[in-house]
Design a protein around this motif. Structure first.
Motif, PDB file in Angstrom:
ATOM      1  N   LEU A  71      39.826  37.460  34.336  1.00 17.18           N
ATOM      2  CA  LEU A  71      39.973  37.684  35.752  1.00 17.18           C
ATOM      3  C   LEU A  71      41.521  37.749  36.111  1.00 17.18           C
ATOM      4  CD1 LEU A  71      37.436  34.909  36.614  1.00 17.18           C
ATOM      5  CD2 LEU A  71      37.030  37.453  36.517  1.00 17.18           C
ATOM      6  N   VAL A  72      42.275  37.090  35.498  1.00 17.17           N
ATOM      7  CA  VAL A  72      43.779  37.118  35.757  1.00 17.17           C
ATOM      8  C   VAL A  72      44.323  38.647  35.602  1.00 17.17           C
ATOM      9  CG1 VAL A  72      46.129  36.503  35.189  1.00 17.17           C
ATOM     10  CG2 VAL A  72      44.280  34.623  35.659  1.00 17.17           C
ATOM     11  N   GLN A  73      43.847  38.988  34.473  1.00 15.15           N
ATOM     12  CA  GLN A  73      44.170  40.621  34.109  1.00 15.15           C
ATOM     13  C   GLN A  73      43.680  41.506  35.168  1.00 15.15           C
ATOM     14  OE1 GLN A  73      42.426  40.793  30.363  1.00 15.15           O
ATOM     15  NE2 GLN A  73      44.071  40.060  29.115  1.00 15.15           N
ATOM     16  N   GLY A  74      42.639  41.440  35.658  1.00 16.81           N
ATOM     17  CA  GLY A  74      42.119  42.094  36.763  1.00 16.81           C
ATOM     18  C   GLY A  74      42.772  41.860  37.878  1.00 16.81           C
ATOM     19  N   ALA A  75      43.281  40.822  38.337  1.00 19.67           N
ATOM     20  CA  ALA A  75      43.724  40.267  39.279  1.00 19.67           C
ATOM     21  C   ALA A  75      45.246  41.051  39.336  1.00 19.67           C
ATOM     22  CB  ALA A  75      43.789  38.948  39.714  1.00 19.67           C
ATOM     23  N   LEU A  76      45.866  41.086  38.121  1.00 20.33           N
ATOM     24  CA  LEU A  76      47.112  41.839  38.197  1.00 20.33           C
ATOM     25  C   LEU A  76      47.119  43.250  38.292  1.00 20.33           C
ATOM     26  CD1 LEU A  76      48.761  39.430  35.429  1.00 20.33           C
ATOM     27  CD2 LEU A  76      49.322  39.578  38.040  1.00 20.33           C
ATOM     28  N   GLY A  77      45.901  43.824  38.145  1.00 23.41           N
ATOM     29  CA  GLY A  77      45.714  45.248  38.353  1.00 23.41           C
ATOM     30  C   GLY A  77      45.424  45.939  37.293  1.00 23.41           C
ATOM     31  N   LEU A  78      45.115  45.338  35.989  1.00 22.03           N
ATOM     32  CA  LEU A  78      45.109  46.015  34.809  1.00 22.03           C
ATOM     33  C   LEU A  78      43.387  46.330  34.790  1.00 22.03           C
ATOM     34  CD1 LEU A  78      46.363  43.565  32.098  1.00 22.03           C
ATOM     35  CD2 LEU A  78      47.186  45.666  32.907  1.00 22.03           C
ATOM     36  N   PRO A  79      43.103  47.592  34.117  1.00 19.22           N
ATOM     37  CA  PRO A  79      41.779  48.098  34.702  1.00 19.22           C
ATOM     38  C   PRO A  79      40.720  47.769  33.596  1.00 19.22           C
ATOM     39  CG  PRO A  79      43.246  49.705  33.268  1.00 19.22           C
ATOM     40  CD  PRO A  79      44.089  48.456  33.574  1.00 19.22           C
ATOM     41  N   VAL A  80      40.530  46.184  33.956  1.00 22.57           N
ATOM     42  CA  VAL A  80      39.538  45.547  32.995  1.00 22.57           C
ATOM     43  C   VAL A  80      38.204  45.595  33.477  1.00 22.57           C
ATOM     44  CG1 VAL A  80      41.210  44.254  32.003  1.00 22.57           C
ATOM     45  CG2 VAL A  80      39.965  43.553  33.849  1.00 22.57           C
ATOM     46  N   PHE A  81      38.084  45.832  34.682  1.00 22.63           N
ATOM     47  CA  PHE A  81      36.586  45.630  35.126  1.00 22.63           C
ATOM     48  C   PHE A  81      35.675  47.060  35.232  1.00 22.63           C
ATOM     49  CE2 PHE A  81      38.924  42.810  38.021  1.00 22.63           C
ATOM     50  CZ  PHE A  81      38.848  41.544  37.526  1.00 22.63           C
ATOM     51  N   ALA A  82      34.464  46.939  35.095  1.00 18.48           N
ATOM     52  CA  ALA A  82      33.614  48.099  35.332  1.00 18.48           C
ATOM     53  C   ALA A  82      33.758  49.053  36.488  1.00 18.48           C
ATOM     54  CB  ALA A  82      32.048  47.731  35.210  1.00 18.48           C
ATOM     55  N   GLY A  83      34.118  50.249  35.957  1.00 20.87           N
ATOM     56  CA  GLY A  83      34.148  51.228  37.132  1.00 20.87           C
ATOM     57  C   GLY A  83      35.534  51.291  37.769  1.00 20.87           C
ATOM     58  N   THR A  84      36.715  50.614  37.283  1.00 19.03           N
ATOM     59  CA  THR A  84      37.872  50.437  37.825  1.00 19.03           C
ATOM     60  C   THR A  84      38.569  51.758  37.190  1.00 19.03           C
ATOM     61  OG1 THR A  84      38.587  48.946  36.057  1.00 19.03           O
ATOM     62  CG2 THR A  84      38.308  47.990  38.334  1.00 19.03           C
ATOM     63  N   PRO A  85      39.601  52.390  37.873  1.00 17.22           N
ATOM     64  CA  PRO A  85      40.199  53.582  37.293  1.00 17.22           C
ATOM     65  C   PRO A  85      41.326  53.101  36.359  1.00 17.22           C
ATOM     66  CG  PRO A  85      40.934  53.046  39.457  1.00 17.22           C
ATOM     67  CD  PRO A  85      39.863  52.057  39.179  1.00 17.22           C
ATOM     68  N   GLU A  86      42.012  54.225  35.756  1.00 17.77           N
ATOM     69  CA  GLU A  86      42.891  53.962  34.710  1.00 17.77           C
ATOM     70  C   GLU A  86      43.996  53.024  35.219  1.00 17.77           C
ATOM     71  OE1 GLU A  86      43.482  55.229  31.572  1.00 17.77           O
ATOM     72  OE2 GLU A  86      41.473  55.920  31.854  1.00 17.77           O
ATOM     73  N   LYS A  87      44.338  52.893  36.609  1.00 12.33           N
ATOM     74  CA  LYS A  87      45.353  52.030  37.006  1.00 12.33           C
ATOM     75  C   LYS A  87      44.564  51.185  37.843  1.00 12.33           C
ATOM     76  CE  LYS A  87      49.337  55.090  37.113  1.00 12.33           C
ATOM     77  NZ  LYS A  87      50.098  55.845  37.909  1.00 12.33           N
ATOM     78  N   GLY A  88      44.100  49.914  37.582  1.00 12.38           N
ATOM     79  CA  GLY A  88      43.214  49.033  38.016  1.00 12.38           C
ATOM     80  C   GLY A  88      43.898  48.699  39.582  1.00 12.38           C
TER      81      GLY A  88
END
Length: 192
Positions: A71-88
């Motif tokens: 979740l922290v990786q996703g909050a920082l903008g990494l594209p870890v979630f389903a459907g997020t683009p290359e740049k989260g």
């Protein structure tokens, strides 16, 4: 280093190993989110399987740590979630319709781990019950958040609950079959 050596290591070594396991868990979550099948209203992934599995296999603390790191990786903008683009898109994505479910992942990993620590993974039936409880926990903040975002006059349950029940029950059964043996092995060796 063998698994036995890792489980019998000193405290600093255990902390290092636990950190690596949490990182590996967050990577596994990312992979499970990215391997998705188009579905309405959100893509179908194996993320709930992995979330519940991390709790059942690693226990409440380490399973939750892996999910929190994800979740922290996703909050920082990494594209870890389903459907997020290359740049989260970070927090903006987390505040959208999926946000409540993401919080539910953390709660579910903790619940599955707690239930495993209390012995609910010792038989296939009790492990399945633990996995179903953890799966249901994901829906609580998920559905509440959808209602808060879109209003309770909308078909919130039709959007965020009923289409996923059968799939999540199947994933819970699979998690109950696969992951408890890992937790039992770790617990027998003194935990991480």
């Amino acid at each position: 280093m063998t698994l036995y050596a890792a489980l019998t290591a000193s405290r600093p070594e255990k902390l290092a190993i636990a950190s690596l396991v949490a990182i590996a868990g967050s990577i596994l979550l990312t992979l499970s989110a990215k391997l998705s099948i188009p579905f309405y209203p959100v893509p179908l992934t194996m993320t709930t399987f992995v979330v519940i599995g991390l709790g059942l296999a690693l226990g409440s603390r380490l399973g939750s740590a892996a999910v929190a790191l994800y979740l922290v990786q996703g909050a920082l903008g990494l594209p870890v979630f389903a459907g997020t683009p290359e740049k989260g898109i970070g927090l903006a994505y987390m505040m959208g319709p999926t946000g409540g479910y993401l919080l539910g992942y953390l709660l579910a990993a903790f619940a599955a781990g707690t239930l495993a620590e209390r012995g609910m993974d010792r038989s296939p039936l009790s492990a399945f019950l633990a996995a179903i409880i953890a799966s249901a926990i994901i829906y609580v903040p998920g559905v509440l958040w959808l209602g808060a975002l879109f209003g309770w006059d909308q078909p919130i349950l039709a959007w965020g609950l009923t289409p996923f029940i059968l799939g999540d029950a199947t994933k819970a059964a699979l998690a109950a079959a696969v992951f408890p043996a890992t937790w039992a092995m770790i617990a027998r060796k003194g935990g991480l």
